[in-house]
Design a protein around this motif. Structure first.
Motif, mmCIF file in Angstrom:
data_model
loop_
_atom_site.group_PDB
_atom_site.id
_atom_site.type_symbol
_atom_site.label_atom_id
_atom_site.label_comp_id
_atom_site.label_asym_id
_atom_site.label_seq_id
_atom_site.Cartn_x
_atom_site.Cartn_y
_atom_site.Cartn_z
ATOM 1 N N TYR A 152 0.657 -1.217 -0.354
ATOM 2 C CA TYR A 152 -0.041 0.056 0.197
ATOM 3 C C TYR A 152 0.657 0.872 0.231
ATOM 4 N N MET A 153 2.246 1.470 0.727
ATOM 5 C CA MET A 153 2.861 2.339 0.363
ATOM 6 C C MET A 153 3.468 2.561 -0.829
ATOM 7 N N PHE A 154 4.015 1.650 -1.759
ATOM 8 C CA PHE A 154 4.459 1.592 -3.017
ATOM 9 C C PHE A 154 3.009 2.405 -3.992
ATOM 10 N N CYS A 155 1.612 1.467 -3.752
ATOM 11 C CA CYS A 155 0.674 2.188 -4.589
ATOM 12 C C CYS A 155 0.913 3.264 -4.254
ATOM 13 N N ALA A 156 0.588 4.050 -2.836
ATOM 14 C CA ALA A 156 0.264 5.572 -2.428
ATOM 15 C C ALA A 156 1.244 6.310 -3.473
ATOM 16 N N LEU A 157 2.057 5.542 -3.464
ATOM 17 C CA LEU A 157 3.273 6.806 -3.848
ATOM 18 C C LEU A 157 2.826 6.530 -5.285
ATOM 19 N N TRP A 158 2.850 5.900 -5.981
ATOM 20 C CA TRP A 158 2.552 5.840 -7.439
ATOM 21 C C TRP A 158 1.439 6.675 -7.918
ATOM 22 N N TYR A 159 0.527 6.647 -6.838
ATOM 23 C CA TYR A 159 -1.043 7.081 -6.902
ATOM 24 C C TYR A 159 -0.184 9.155 -6.885
ATOM 25 N N VAL A 160 0.417 9.284 -6.461
ATOM 26 C CA VAL A 160 0.238 10.381 -6.557
ATOM 27 C C VAL A 160 1.653 11.108 -7.483
ATOM 28 N N VAL A 161 2.462 10.278 -8.024
ATOM 29 C CA VAL A 161 3.450 10.183 -8.852
ATOM 30 C C VAL A 161 2.334 10.533 -10.159
ATOM 31 N N PHE A 162 1.760 9.265 -10.539
ATOM 32 C CA PHE A 162 0.956 9.441 -11.265
ATOM 33 C C PHE A 162 0.273 10.538 -11.600
ATOM 34 N N CYS A 163 -0.887 11.091 -10.752
ATOM 35 C CA CYS A 163 -1.118 11.688 -11.400
ATOM 36 C C CYS A 163 0.090 13.285 -11.432
ATOM 37 N N LEU A 164 0.543 13.618 -10.298
ATOM 38 C CA LEU A 164 1.832 14.870 -11.275
ATOM 39 C C LEU A 164 2.133 14.118 -12.686
ATOM 40 N N ASP A 165 2.233 13.163 -12.980
ATOM 41 C CA ASP A 165 2.643 12.746 -14.674
ATOM 42 C C ASP A 165 2.416 13.511 -15.361
ATOM 43 N N GLN A 166 0.611 12.771 -15.221
ATOM 44 C CA GLN A 166 -0.790 13.354 -16.016
ATOM 45 C C GLN A 166 -0.741 14.735 -16.214
ATOM 46 N N ILE A 167 -1.072 15.389 -15.518
ATOM 47 C CA ILE A 167 -1.502 16.854 -14.913
ATOM 48 C C ILE A 167 0.301 17.587 -15.928
ATOM 49 N N TYR A 168 1.340 17.600 -15.617
ATOM 50 C CA TYR A 168 3.259 17.766 -15.496
ATOM 51 C C TYR A 168 2.657 17.387 -17.463
ATOM 52 N N LEU A 169 2.749 16.170 -18.146
ATOM 53 C CA LEU A 169 2.743 15.964 -19.287
ATOM 54 C C LEU A 169 2.275 16.839 -19.709
ATOM 55 N N LYS A 170 0.539 17.119 -19.420
ATOM 56 C CA LYS A 170 -0.302 17.494 -20.366
ATOM 57 C C LYS A 170 0.257 19.615 -20.464
ATOM 58 N N HIS A 171 1.055 19.703 -19.667
ATOM 59 C CA HIS A 171 1.262 20.955 -19.468
ATOM 60 C C HIS A 171 2.497 20.538 -20.766
ATOM 61 N N VAL A 172 3.599 19.996 -20.909
ATOM 62 C CA VAL A 172 4.537 19.933 -21.591
ATOM 63 C C VAL A 172 4.503 19.602 -22.926
ATOM 64 N N THR A 173 3.305 18.653 -23.008
ATOM 65 C CA THR A 173 2.830 18.842 -24.400
ATOM 66 C C THR A 173 2.456 20.116 -25.088
ATOM 67 N N ASN A 174 1.895 21.208 -24.244
ATOM 68 C CA ASN A 174 1.103 22.542 -25.009
ATOM 69 C C ASN A 174 1.298 23.240 -25.497
ATOM 70 N N THR A 175 3.406 23.133 -25.004
ATOM 71 C CA THR A 175 3.889 24.504 -24.651
ATOM 72 C C THR A 175 5.675 23.517 -25.392
ATOM 73 N N VAL A 176 5.660 22.248 -25.452
ATOM 74 C CA VAL A 176 6.947 22.455 -25.993
ATOM 75 C C VAL A 176 6.809 21.500 -27.977
ATOM 76 N N LYS A 177 7.530 22.294 -28.838
ATOM 77 C CA LYS A 177 6.736 22.067 -30.187
ATOM 78 C C LYS A 177 7.238 20.619 -30.542
ATOM 79 N N MET A 178 6.534 19.871 -30.430
ATOM 80 C CA MET A 178 6.896 18.076 -31.057
ATOM 81 C C MET A 178 6.891 18.257 -32.481
ATOM 82 N N ASP A 179 7.293 17.604 -33.049
ATOM 83 C CA ASP A 179 6.527 17.632 -34.896
ATOM 84 C C ASP A 179 5.789 16.090 -34.622
ATOM 85 N N SER A 180 5.915 14.989 -33.571
ATOM 86 C CA SER A 180 5.052 13.644 -34.509
ATOM 87 C C SER A 180 4.637 13.402 -32.691
#
Length: 231
Positions: A152-180
């Protein structure tokens, strides 16, 4: 009968690979207790397949550029942390426990989308579904017969980091121009795989496990790599 659209096929394939990969990772880590090496194999394998597909002319992929690497490196580290905690969770907890945590992430992510990315809140019907997921998760946790603190400790840590990953990834996707989108896949997997070389190479227990690897363990790792690439 209407033909299945490409997007529906892609979503269905992703769901199938994602669910199967959880079981495959659990089995791979059971057969080969070297989670860092298993994760490195998946990430490096995906990066190699993407570049090979580009070389054959099937896809378009961004080349490595210093500016993009700097901007994408935090994404890769968060992405790496997410997958590593995923595997560690499966090492100590059963698949059902991890799936319960995973199914409840939309509740946190939808709120974070509203607070940090300016997106709309879910509809009342969606809220009802999200709350039902949360109550189901709490009910499962209270009656889990295979409860382990480490799991449960590792699941809880995963939960926090996964949510951060989803939000930050959307931010980078919107701000860093990639060809594909393949460029994002290549950058994320290649940059995330690099630190793992030092992780498993400096771990005596993982090196010992690799020395004693048998055919069944190698096949289990190979299957997890194939599913990781498919995702």
């Amino acid at each position: 009968m209407k033909p299945i659209s490409g997007s529906a096929f892609a979503v269905g394939g992703y769901m199938l690979c994602s669910a199967t990969l959880l079981i495959s990772n659990k089995y791979a880590v059971h057969k080969l207790p070297a989670p860092s090496f298993v994760l490195f194999s998946q990430l490096a394998g995906t990066a190699i397949v993407v570049k090979a597909a580009q070389a054959l002319g099937y896809i378009k992929c961004d080349a490595l550029e210093r500016e993009k690497v700097i901007k994408f490196f935090p994404v890769a580290l968060i992405f790496l942390s997410t997958i590593f905690l995923n595997i560690k969770s499966l090492q100590y907890a059963n698949v059902e426990t991890f799936m319960v945590f995973r199914f409840s992430t939309p509740l946190c992510i939808s709120l974070a989308d509203y607070l940090f990315l300016g997106r709309q809140l879910p509809s009342p019907r969606s809220w009802a579904c999200l709350i039902a997921l949360l109550l189901g998760s709490l009910g499962y946790a209270m009656t889990d017969s295979s409860f382990r603190v480490e799991g449960y400790m590792f699941c809880a840590l995963w939960y926090v980091v996964f949510c951060l990953d989803q939000i930050y990834l959307k931010h980078v996707t919107n701000t860093v121009k990639m060809d594909s989108n393949w460029g994002r896949v290549y950058y994320s997997n290649l940059l995330a795989s690099a630190p793992l070389i030092f992780t498993f190479a400096g771990n005596a227990s993982e090196l010992e496990a690799l020395k004693n690897i048998d055919t069944s363990a190698a096949l289990a790792v190979a299957l997890s790599v194939v599913l990781g690439v498919a995702m």
